[in-house]
Design a protein around this motif. Structure first.
Motif, mmCIF file in Angstrom:
data_model
loop_
_atom_site.group_PDB
_atom_site.id
_atom_site.type_symbol
_atom_site.label_atom_id
_atom_site.label_comp_id
_atom_site.label_asym_id
_atom_site.label_seq_id
_atom_site.Cartn_x
_atom_site.Cartn_y
_atom_site.Cartn_z
ATOM 1 N N GLY A 176 0.999 -1.227 0.019
ATOM 2 C CA GLY A 176 -0.028 0.034 -0.035
ATOM 3 C C GLY A 176 0.751 1.447 0.061
ATOM 4 O O GLY A 176 0.552 2.277 -0.726
ATOM 5 N N VAL A 177 1.919 1.070 0.767
ATOM 6 C CA VAL A 177 2.813 2.280 0.946
ATOM 7 C C VAL A 177 3.285 2.658 -0.431
ATOM 8 O O VAL A 177 3.600 3.717 -0.866
ATOM 9 C CB VAL A 177 3.902 2.364 2.103
ATOM 10 C CG1 VAL A 177 4.726 3.355 1.952
ATOM 11 C CG2 VAL A 177 3.100 2.179 3.324
ATOM 12 N N TYR A 196 1.146 4.143 -2.702
ATOM 13 C CA TYR A 196 0.987 5.486 -2.589
ATOM 14 C C TYR A 196 2.315 6.443 -3.196
ATOM 15 O O TYR A 196 1.984 7.409 -3.883
ATOM 16 C CB TYR A 196 1.024 5.625 -1.184
ATOM 17 C CG TYR A 196 0.663 7.163 -0.644
ATOM 18 C CD1 TYR A 196 -0.332 7.935 -0.949
ATOM 19 C CD2 TYR A 196 1.590 7.960 0.142
ATOM 20 C CE1 TYR A 196 -0.496 9.410 -0.577
ATOM 21 C CE2 TYR A 196 1.788 8.979 0.419
ATOM 22 C CZ TYR A 196 0.572 9.828 -0.138
ATOM 23 O OH TYR A 196 0.540 11.032 0.446
ATOM 24 N N THR A 251 1.708 6.487 -6.945
ATOM 25 C CA THR A 251 0.814 7.434 -7.460
ATOM 26 C C THR A 251 1.404 8.878 -7.192
ATOM 27 O O THR A 251 1.214 9.658 -8.117
ATOM 28 C CB THR A 251 -0.470 7.492 -6.562
ATOM 29 O OG1 THR A 251 -1.006 5.997 -6.276
ATOM 30 C CG2 THR A 251 -1.647 8.042 -7.008
ATOM 31 N N ARG A 252 2.023 9.120 -6.361
ATOM 32 C CA ARG A 252 2.723 10.608 -6.368
ATOM 33 C C ARG A 252 3.598 10.809 -7.305
ATOM 34 O O ARG A 252 3.966 11.602 -7.821
ATOM 35 C CB ARG A 252 3.537 10.616 -4.953
ATOM 36 C CG ARG A 252 2.408 10.725 -3.873
ATOM 37 C CD ARG A 252 2.841 11.141 -2.585
ATOM 38 N NE ARG A 252 3.362 12.402 -2.307
ATOM 39 C CZ ARG A 252 3.502 13.178 -1.270
ATOM 40 N NH1 ARG A 252 2.868 12.604 -0.194
ATOM 41 N NH2 ARG A 252 3.957 14.481 -1.205
#
Lengths: 194, 90
Positions: free
Chosen positions: A152-153, A156, A159-160
């Motif tokens: 999940g990290v 993230y 995505t960034r």
């Protein structure tokens, strides 16, 4: 001419710190999680040594060969993340590619673990069937939970990166977490499966 | 009366000390290490759990110090040094 001087000392910019705060926080978290796994592995080692017969005779054997392949996939995902870091400052496209590869290999690892669990439960190895089952699901399950959160990290961070504002500190923290998940697994494989 | 209480207290304390080794045997883990294999496992895991936190905290501290020193040698004019020089200038 009046010279204006700062009242407070000028704070150091974040980039001047030896280790970014996010990375340091993740390192401290990883240290505490290492102790959690050390405690679990120690308890398992003592239970295994104290048992008259190990593995319990009426319980299925753990699939060591198939999990070796899964271990290789996880180690490769660590290598892919390292390659993503190597190109972080100069090639965003390459970073994105290797980060995607690392996430795909990590997702493969978690999916394979899930399939393995379903098969073992079908063969009679449950959380309450024996000490082997209890320790297996506890240790491997906690590692799996860490793997899911770390994925999940990474997602993230991906995505960034896609939006063009991934900071080196966040990427570093995600890296530290994923390297921890990758590095602790061979130890668990050696103690639990072999 | 007070002396009597003290004497009985001392006797009870001595008796409790004498009984302490038996209380230790009530620990279910202590009775598990009967054979050589489980004793070795206890020893190995005790050493492992004792040394690991020291290694981890030591490695973390070493990494921070090393990064600080490395930064100091490669960037002599850090932001703080720059701020000091600006403050000193008229």
């Amino acid at each position: 001419m009046r010279v204006l001087r700062p009242v407070h000392p000028v704070p150091e910019p974040a980039s001047a710190r030896p280790i970014p705060n996010a990375v340091l926080a993740m390192l401290i978290f990883v240290v505490s999680e290492t102790m959690l796994f050390a405690g679990l592995v120690s308890a398992f080692t003592i239970a295994r040594a104290s048992a008259p017969l190990w593995p319990p005779p009426d319980q299925p054997r753990l699939p060591a060969e198939e999990t070796a392949l899964n271990t290789a996939a996880l180690l490769l995902s660590g290598a892919a993340l390292f390659a993503a870091r190597q190109s972080f400052w100069n090639n965003a496209r390459r970073t994105r590619l290797f980060l995607t590869l690392a996430m795909a290999l990590g997702a493969f690892f978690v999916t394979f673990q899930g399939i393995e669990w379903v098969r073992l439960i079908g063969q009679g190895l449950t959380l309450t069937s024996s000490a082997l089952g209890s320790f297996f699901y506890l240790i491997v399950g906690i590692h799996g939970l860490h793997a899911v959160v770390a994925l999940g990290v990474l997602a993230y961070a991906w995505t960034r990166l896609q939006r063009g504002w991934l900071s080196p500190a966040l990427f570093g923290a995600a890296e530290v977490f994923w390297y921890f998940v990758v590095a602790v697994w061979p130890l668990l494989y050696w103690r639990v499966y072999l | 009366m007070r002396q009597k209480l003290r004497r009985w207290g001392a006797i009870l304390f001595g008796f409790a000390l004498f009984q302490a080794p038996r209380l230790v045997l009530a620990c279910s883990v202590c009775t598990a290490g009967r054979d050589e294999e489980s004793q070795d496992a206890f020893l190995a895991t005790t050493v492992f759990m004792s040394v690991l936190p020291l290694i981890l905290v030591g490695a973390l501290g070493w990494a921070v110090v090393r990064r600080t020193q490395h930064r100091g040698s490669t960037q002599p004019r850090s932001a703080r040094a720059l701020a000091r020089s600006l403050e000193a200038s008229p």
